[in-house]
Design a protein around this motif. Structure first.
Motif, PDB file in Angstrom:
ATOM      1  N   GLY A   8       0.815  -1.208   0.000  1.00  0.00           N
ATOM      2  CA  GLY A   8       0.000   0.000   0.000  1.00  0.00           C
ATOM      3  C   GLY A   8       0.847   1.256   0.000  1.00  0.00           C
ATOM      4  O   GLY A   8       1.550   1.529   0.971  1.00  0.00           O
ATOM      5  N   GLY A   9       0.784   2.012  -1.089  1.00  0.00           N
ATOM      6  CA  GLY A   9       1.557   3.246  -1.193  1.00  0.00           C
ATOM      7  C   GLY A   9       0.745   4.476  -0.855  1.00  0.00           C
ATOM      8  O   GLY A   9       0.681   5.438  -1.629  1.00  0.00           O
ATOM      9  N   GLY A  10       0.126   4.433   0.316  1.00  0.00           N
ATOM     10  CA  GLY A  10      -0.636   5.581   0.792  1.00  0.00           C
ATOM     11  C   GLY A  10       0.033   6.198   2.005  1.00  0.00           C
ATOM     12  O   GLY A  10       1.217   5.976   2.273  1.00  0.00           O
ATOM     13  N   VAL A  42      -3.907  11.232  -0.115  1.00  0.00           N
ATOM     14  CA  VAL A  42      -3.266  12.413   0.461  1.00  0.00           C
ATOM     15  C   VAL A  42      -3.496  13.612  -0.462  1.00  0.00           C
ATOM     16  O   VAL A  42      -3.772  14.721  -0.009  1.00  0.00           O
ATOM     17  CB  VAL A  42      -1.751  12.167   0.653  1.00  0.00           C
ATOM     18  CG1 VAL A  42      -1.028  13.465   1.015  1.00  0.00           C
ATOM     19  CG2 VAL A  42      -1.526  11.127   1.749  1.00  0.00           C
ATOM     20  N   LYS A  43      -3.413  13.367  -1.748  1.00  0.00           N
ATOM     21  CA  LYS A  43      -3.528  14.447  -2.731  1.00  0.00           C
ATOM     22  C   LYS A  43      -4.873  15.164  -2.665  1.00  0.00           C
ATOM     23  O   LYS A  43      -4.948  16.386  -2.764  1.00  0.00           O
ATOM     24  CB  LYS A  43      -3.303  13.906  -4.139  1.00  0.00           C
ATOM     25  CG  LYS A  43      -3.180  14.996  -5.204  1.00  0.00           C
ATOM     26  CD  LYS A  43      -2.770  14.411  -6.541  1.00  0.00           C
ATOM     27  CE  LYS A  43      -2.548  15.503  -7.579  1.00  0.00           C
ATOM     28  NZ  LYS A  43      -1.417  16.383  -7.213  1.00  0.00           N
ATOM     29  N   VAL A  44      -5.967  14.408  -2.478  1.00  0.00           N
ATOM     30  CA  VAL A  44      -7.302  15.020  -2.507  1.00  0.00           C
ATOM     31  C   VAL A  44      -7.799  15.421  -1.125  1.00  0.00           C
ATOM     32  O   VAL A  44      -8.817  16.108  -1.008  1.00  0.00           O
ATOM     33  CB  VAL A  44      -8.334  14.073  -3.167  1.00  0.00           C
ATOM     34  CG1 VAL A  44      -7.920  13.745  -4.578  1.00  0.00           C
ATOM     35  CG2 VAL A  44      -8.528  12.803  -2.341  1.00  0.00           C
ATOM     36  N   THR A 113       2.919  19.319  -1.123  1.00  0.00           N
ATOM     37  CA  THR A 113       4.032  19.508  -0.187  1.00  0.00           C
ATOM     38  C   THR A 113       4.267  18.245   0.627  1.00  0.00           C
ATOM     39  O   THR A 113       5.415  17.836   0.858  1.00  0.00           O
ATOM     40  CB  THR A 113       3.733  20.685   0.761  1.00  0.00           C
ATOM     41  OG1 THR A 113       3.481  21.851  -0.008  1.00  0.00           O
ATOM     42  CG2 THR A 113       4.895  20.942   1.710  1.00  0.00           C
ATOM     43  N   ILE A 114       3.189  17.608   1.084  1.00  0.00           N
ATOM     44  CA  ILE A 114       3.296  16.374   1.868  1.00  0.00           C
ATOM     45  C   ILE A 114       3.776  15.232   0.981  1.00  0.00           C
ATOM     46  O   ILE A 114       4.635  14.433   1.374  1.00  0.00           O
ATOM     47  CB  ILE A 114       1.942  16.031   2.518  1.00  0.00           C
ATOM     48  CG1 ILE A 114       1.435  17.210   3.384  1.00  0.00           C
ATOM     49  CG2 ILE A 114       2.051  14.755   3.345  1.00  0.00           C
ATOM     50  CD1 ILE A 114       2.361  17.588   4.511  1.00  0.00           C
ATOM     51  N   GLU A 368     -13.576  12.674   0.068  1.00  0.00           N
ATOM     52  CA  GLU A 368     -12.997  11.983   1.215  1.00  0.00           C
ATOM     53  C   GLU A 368     -13.896  10.829   1.654  1.00  0.00           C
ATOM     54  O   GLU A 368     -14.609  10.902   2.641  1.00  0.00           O
ATOM     55  CB  GLU A 368     -12.766  12.972   2.352  1.00  0.00           C
ATOM     56  CG  GLU A 368     -11.822  14.086   1.930  1.00  0.00           C
ATOM     57  CD  GLU A 368     -11.526  15.078   3.045  1.00  0.00           C
ATOM     58  OE1 GLU A 368     -11.220  14.634   4.154  1.00  0.00           O
ATOM     59  OE2 GLU A 368     -11.603  16.275   2.797  1.00  0.00           O
ATOM     60  N   PHE A 369     -13.840   9.739   0.885  1.00  0.00           N
ATOM     61  CA  PHE A 369     -14.667   8.584   1.176  1.00  0.00           C
ATOM     62  C   PHE A 369     -14.004   7.752   2.273  1.00  0.00           C
ATOM     63  O   PHE A 369     -12.918   7.216   2.090  1.00  0.00           O
ATOM     64  CB  PHE A 369     -14.850   7.736  -0.088  1.00  0.00           C
ATOM     65  CG  PHE A 369     -15.831   6.620   0.094  1.00  0.00           C
ATOM     66  CD1 PHE A 369     -17.191   6.892   0.138  1.00  0.00           C
ATOM     67  CD2 PHE A 369     -15.413   5.317   0.223  1.00  0.00           C
ATOM     68  CE1 PHE A 369     -18.106   5.869   0.304  1.00  0.00           C
ATOM     69  CE2 PHE A 369     -16.320   4.283   0.379  1.00  0.00           C
ATOM     70  CZ  PHE A 369     -17.674   4.562   0.415  1.00  0.00           C
ATOM     71  N   VAL A 370     -14.652   7.680   3.411  1.00  0.00           N
ATOM     72  CA  VAL A 370     -14.130   6.941   4.561  1.00  0.00           C
ATOM     73  C   VAL A 370     -15.115   5.835   4.903  1.00  0.00           C
ATOM     74  O   VAL A 370     -16.335   6.042   4.846  1.00  0.00           O
ATOM     75  CB  VAL A 370     -13.929   7.875   5.780  1.00  0.00           C
ATOM     76  CG1 VAL A 370     -13.493   7.083   7.006  1.00  0.00           C
ATOM     77  CG2 VAL A 370     -12.914   8.962   5.447  1.00  0.00           C
ATOM     78  N   THR A 371     -14.596   4.662   5.241  1.00  0.00           N
ATOM     79  CA  THR A 371     -15.476   3.560   5.597  1.00  0.00           C
ATOM     80  C   THR A 371     -15.231   3.083   7.011  1.00  0.00           C
ATOM     81  O   THR A 371     -14.131   3.205   7.550  1.00  0.00           O
ATOM     82  CB  THR A 371     -15.271   2.354   4.652  1.00  0.00           C
ATOM     83  OG1 THR A 371     -13.911   1.938   4.730  1.00  0.00           O
ATOM     84  CG2 THR A 371     -15.632   2.692   3.236  1.00  0.00           C
TER      85      THR A 371
END
Length: 429
Positions: A8-10, A42-44, A113-114, A368-371
């Motif tokens: 996972g590259g998040g 992270v981007k969105v 930036t992040i 920002e879809f969170v589950t």
């Protein structure tokens, strides 16, 4: 062959990989990312500004922002909290700012930036990043390979890798969850956690964009043969969790804003069971109850008798909302305070403090879809974030059944879990 493979590259994956490599520079570390780009969430996040974390620095108070994971995260937050996250980025030249609502962003107001910080650090530390490398199987090894004690074989669409330990940081990925089930883990089914309420109602039609502080409550519904209280217990929800006070935003589709999103998070599993069809009660004047509002209206009637009700905004409410609620109380544009009846006043008091709406569906909150859902928390050692089912298997981020309200809290869960897992991995490999 690698010592550590991060799947996972998040956010959690990069944070964990960097801390592993820093803690033990001799380890060979790789990140496998299924997409052609890394750190896409992270981007969105934060509308493209990246809400890095929150300024709640008290671990116990911080944990209260997690509908699932509150009890489990108190200890980890004492180990790595919001201040530690800020120090990580600032040490690497990323300047941060705390906004009035407690959210923390880079001063550049850009998530890039992040991303640049993470990419730069992986390059500096020699961490290999393999994109377009969707994992198709995770296999525990029972025999030693090449005289080295490799514990895992990870098959991706681009190749097969062996590793001594793996850190799974894939977020809400059903395919990975299915693989973890095959390995013996229990997965709590995923349901949306942050969403807005779809409401079609004349009282809010045409006044989108209006925002005001309000008290909102999800009302008991006829579900599971009327056993609403039993359903609350099943999902570990206290009735107080279904009440919220905060900014409410009227949208084209219904209602949003922090006050609504908090309810969507705490009631995620229950509202899913209800198929997102339920009723809410809104008090547009949280400092008043219905009787108190009625007494206030009767006083205004005595004082402002010659003025029209519509043009006399008697409470601190947005003008368009006041007009809409007045009309809903069977009061016309021409009616003066002196001419309206007690019944009309009672109607208005009810609209102001006991306003009921029918919710029929949901909409995703921005990008920002969170589950809610993921690896059962009972199967994780929160001192190391290692699996209790299989050794040398670690987790971080939303792959586990932890989620939070908006404000940088979901990222903080990712940073904390990744840091603790990284330290455990680096010290025992």
């Amino acid at each position: 062959m690698f010592d550590i493979i991060v799947i996972g590259g998040g956010a959690a994956g990069y944070y964990g990989a960097i801390h592993i490599a820093e803690s033990n520079p001799n380890l060979k570390v790789a990140i496998l990312e299924r997409g052609k780009e890394v750190l896409t969430k992270v981007k969105v996040s934060g509308g493209g500004r990246c809400n890095v974390t929150n300024s709640e620095f008290n671990p116990s108070e911080l944990a209260k922002n997690y509908p699932r994971g509150e009890r489990e995260l108190v200890g980890p937050f004492h180990n790595h909290c919001c201040g530690d996250t800020m120090a990580f980025f600032e040490k690497r030249g990323v300047r941060l700012k705390i906004e009035a609502d407690g959210r923390i962003f880079p001063t550049s107001n850009s998530s890039q930036t992040i991303i640049d910080c993470f990419v730069s650090e992986t390059e500096r530390l020699g961490i290999k990043v393999f994109k377009n490398s969707s994992v198709v199987d995770i296999l525990p090894l029972t025999k030693k390979t090449d005289a080295l004690d490799y514990a895992w074989e990870i098959k991706s669409i681009r190749g097969t890798y062996k590793a001594k330990k793996i850190l799974v940081a894939t977020g809400s990925n059903p395919k990975i969850w299915n693989m973890l089930v095959q390995l013996g883990h229990t997965i709590i089914p995923a349901v949306p956690s942050l969403f807005t309420f779809n409401i079609k109602d004349d009282r809010i039609r045409g006044i989108q964009g209006v925002s005001t502080n309000a008290s909102i409550k999800i009302l008991p519904s006829k579900m599971k043969n009327g056993k609403f209280s039993a359903a609350l217990k099943t999902f570990g929800i206290h009735p107080a969790d279904l009440e919220s006070e905060g900014p409410l935003l009227i949208t084209h589709w219904g209602m949003s804003g922090p006050g609504i999103l908090r309810l969507s998070a705490w009631g995620a599993q229950l509202l899913h069971e209800l198929n997102y069809k339920f009723n809410i009660r809104v008090n547009w004047l949280p400092e008043f109850h219905e009787e108190g509002a009625l007494r206030q209206l009767m006083q205004i009637k005595e004082i402002e008798g010659k003025k029209t009700v519509l043009r006399t905004k008697s409470f601190d409410l947005p003008k368009r909302l006041w007009i809409s609620l007045v009309k809903a109380s069977d009061i016309s544009e021409a009616d003066k305070w002196a001419d309206i009846s007690k019944v009309q006043l009672q109607n208005l008091a009810k609209q102001l403090t006991n306003c009921r709406f029918q919710v029929d569906g949901k909409s995703t909150f921005k990008e920002e879809f969170v589950t809610a859902g993921g690896v059962d928390l009972k199967e994780i050692n929160f001192k190391t974030f290692e699996s209790k089912v299989l050794p040398n298997l670690f987790f971080a981020g939303e792959v586990i059944n932890v989620d939070a309200i908006t404000g940088g809290f979901n990222f903080q869960n990712a940073w904390t879990g990744a840091f603790i897992a990284a330290k455990a991995i680096a010290s025992t490999t």
